[in-house]
Write a protein that holds these residues in place. Structure first.
Motif, short mmCIF file in Angstrom:
data_model
loop_
_atom_site.label_atom_id
_atom_site.label_comp_id
_atom_site.label_asym_id
_atom_site.label_seq_id
_atom_site.Cartn_x
_atom_site.Cartn_y
_atom_site.Cartn_z
N THR A 74 33.10 36.67 36.67
CA THR A 74 34.56 36.74 37.63
C THR A 74 35.33 35.66 36.93
O THR A 74 34.75 34.51 36.56
CB THR A 74 34.15 36.48 39.04
OG1 THR A 74 33.12 37.48 39.40
CG2 THR A 74 35.14 36.44 39.86
N ILE A 75 36.54 35.91 36.86
CA ILE A 75 37.72 35.16 36.24
C ILE A 75 38.32 34.53 37.44
O ILE A 75 39.02 35.16 38.47
CB ILE A 75 38.66 35.99 35.36
CG1 ILE A 75 38.01 36.91 34.38
CG2 ILE A 75 39.71 34.85 34.82
CD1 ILE A 75 38.96 37.79 33.70
N LEU A 76 38.26 33.19 37.36
CA LEU A 76 39.02 32.47 38.57
C LEU A 76 40.14 31.68 37.97
O LEU A 76 40.12 31.06 36.74
CB LEU A 76 37.95 31.44 39.09
CG LEU A 76 36.62 31.84 39.83
CD1 LEU A 76 35.97 30.91 40.27
CD2 LEU A 76 37.04 32.72 40.97
N GLU A 77 41.26 31.77 38.53
CA GLU A 77 42.46 31.11 38.11
C GLU A 77 41.99 29.33 38.50
O GLU A 77 41.59 29.22 39.57
CB GLU A 77 43.69 31.32 39.15
CG GLU A 77 44.81 30.54 38.94
CD GLU A 77 46.08 30.96 39.32
OE1 GLU A 77 47.11 31.39 38.81
OE2 GLU A 77 46.06 31.02 40.72
N LYS A 78 42.25 28.64 37.78
CA LYS A 78 41.64 27.18 37.62
C LYS A 78 42.31 26.35 38.81
O LYS A 78 41.62 25.79 39.54
CB LYS A 78 41.93 26.51 36.22
CG LYS A 78 41.09 25.34 36.28
CD LYS A 78 41.29 24.70 34.66
CE LYS A 78 40.49 23.65 34.33
NZ LYS A 78 40.76 23.23 33.02
N VAL A 79 43.43 26.45 38.90
CA VAL A 79 44.20 25.64 39.87
C VAL A 79 44.03 26.04 41.28
O VAL A 79 43.80 25.25 41.89
CB VAL A 79 46.07 25.67 39.74
CG1 VAL A 79 46.68 24.95 40.66
CG2 VAL A 79 46.16 25.22 38.43
N SER A 80 43.91 27.38 41.77
CA SER A 80 43.69 28.04 42.98
C SER A 80 42.39 28.25 43.37
O SER A 80 42.02 28.40 44.31
CB SER A 80 44.74 29.12 43.21
OG SER A 80 44.37 30.30 42.48
N GLY A 81 41.63 28.54 42.22
CA GLY A 81 40.32 29.11 42.53
C GLY A 81 40.37 30.61 42.93
O GLY A 81 39.32 31.36 43.20
N LYS A 82 41.56 31.26 42.85
CA LYS A 82 41.58 32.85 43.17
C LYS A 82 40.97 33.64 42.28
O LYS A 82 41.02 33.33 41.14
CB LYS A 82 42.98 32.94 43.19
CG LYS A 82 43.60 34.39 43.65
CD LYS A 82 45.04 34.49 43.50
CE LYS A 82 45.35 35.99 43.68
NZ LYS A 82 46.89 36.07 43.75
N VAL A 83 40.26 34.63 42.51
CA VAL A 83 39.73 35.63 41.74
C VAL A 83 40.75 36.52 41.25
O VAL A 83 41.47 37.02 42.05
CB VAL A 83 38.72 36.60 42.71
CG1 VAL A 83 38.17 37.66 41.63
CG2 VAL A 83 37.41 35.66 43.11
N ILE A 84 40.87 36.59 39.81
CA ILE A 84 42.09 37.31 39.25
C ILE A 84 41.61 38.49 38.29
O ILE A 84 42.32 39.14 38.05
CB ILE A 84 42.94 36.51 38.55
CG1 ILE A 84 42.23 35.85 37.40
CG2 ILE A 84 43.46 35.47 39.34
CD1 ILE A 84 43.18 35.01 36.50
N GLY A 85 40.30 38.59 38.29
CA GLY A 85 39.74 39.76 37.49
C GLY A 85 38.37 39.74 37.32
O GLY A 85 37.50 38.73 37.59
N THR A 86 37.83 40.15 36.12
CA THR A 86 36.45 40.08 35.76
C THR A 86 36.39 40.50 34.16
O THR A 86 37.18 41.23 33.47
CB THR A 86 35.50 41.12 36.25
OG1 THR A 86 34.25 41.09 35.72
CG2 THR A 86 35.92 42.68 36.00
N THR A 87 35.61 39.89 33.33
CA THR A 87 35.33 40.19 31.98
C THR A 87 33.53 40.13 31.54
O THR A 87 32.87 39.64 32.66
CB THR A 87 36.02 39.05 31.21
OG1 THR A 87 35.84 39.45 29.69
CG2 THR A 87 35.40 37.65 31.37
N ARG A 88 33.14 40.36 30.64
CA ARG A 88 31.68 40.31 30.11
C ARG A 88 31.41 40.60 28.91
O ARG A 88 32.16 40.91 27.98
CB ARG A 88 31.17 41.35 30.92
CG ARG A 88 31.11 42.72 30.39
CD ARG A 88 30.32 43.79 31.43
NE ARG A 88 31.11 44.23 32.36
CZ ARG A 88 30.56 45.42 32.81
NH1 ARG A 88 29.42 45.87 32.72
NH2 ARG A 88 31.30 45.86 33.97
N ILE A 89 30.14 40.05 28.47
CA ILE A 89 29.33 40.09 27.31
C ILE A 89 28.44 41.28 27.61
O ILE A 89 27.75 41.20 28.61
CB ILE A 89 28.54 39.01 27.00
CG1 ILE A 89 29.57 37.69 26.71
CG2 ILE A 89 27.82 39.32 25.81
CD1 ILE A 89 28.93 36.10 26.55
N GLY A 90 28.52 42.33 26.63
CA GLY A 90 27.69 43.40 26.87
C GLY A 90 26.97 44.01 25.68
O GLY A 90 27.10 43.51 24.53
#
Length: 155
Positions: free
Chosen positions: A75-91
């Motif tokens: 899960t990608i979190l914005e560092k400043v706010s901690g808000k979830v902004i997306g997803t990425t992965r190793i596959g």
């Protein structure tokens, strides 16, 4: 699963940047629904997402692949706010041949054309080469989207 992959689950990947990557968990589902429920995200992908059920299937698949050890979704979190902004992965992890693919990066449109995607790729490659000691890592781009991006950048 190689022991170094377990290390990844015990700590966040950090970079002096605008994001954190944290291992995808079931508890992220609701926030991911909000971040990824935009039709334009799916316009250039082979996935056609039109409902929360479709999003739930993607998240469930990622969690199942995590359990099987074939993918490491984040899960990608914005560092400043901690808000979830997306997803990425190793596959498509191939432990024997020390190879994996990176990608499956889906971001809320508010973060398009920012440094977030570049930072995601950097963190994923850093892990692949420095922690997992892969000899090869790859990612692909959907042809139509790549064409659009090249036109935007070079025309």
């Amino acid at each position: 699963m190689r022991p170094c992959l377990l290390f990844l689950y015990s700590k966040n990947l950090k970079f002096l940047a605008s994001i954190f990557l944290v291992p995808l968990e079931e508890s992220h589902r609701e926030e991911l629904r909000k971040a990824l429920h935009h039709p334009e995200i799916w316009e250039y992908t082979w996935r056609k997402i039109s409902s929360e059920k479709d999003l739930d299937e993607i998240i469930s698949l990622a969690l199942e692949q995590k359990k099987q050890g074939t993918h490491i979704p984040f899960t990608i979190l914005e560092k400043v706010s901690g808000k979830v902004i997306g997803t990425t992965r190793i596959g498509d992890i191939d432990v024997t041949n020390r190879n994996a693919e990176i990608g499956w990066t889906w971001l809320s449109p508010a973060y398009w054309r920012t440094r977030v995607n570049t930072e995601c790729k950097y963190l994923l490659l850093q892990y692949c080469f420095e922690q997992a000691e892969h000899t090869r890592s790859e990612w692909s781009e959907v042809r139509e989207k790549l064409k659009h991006l090249l036109e935007r950048k070079y025309v």
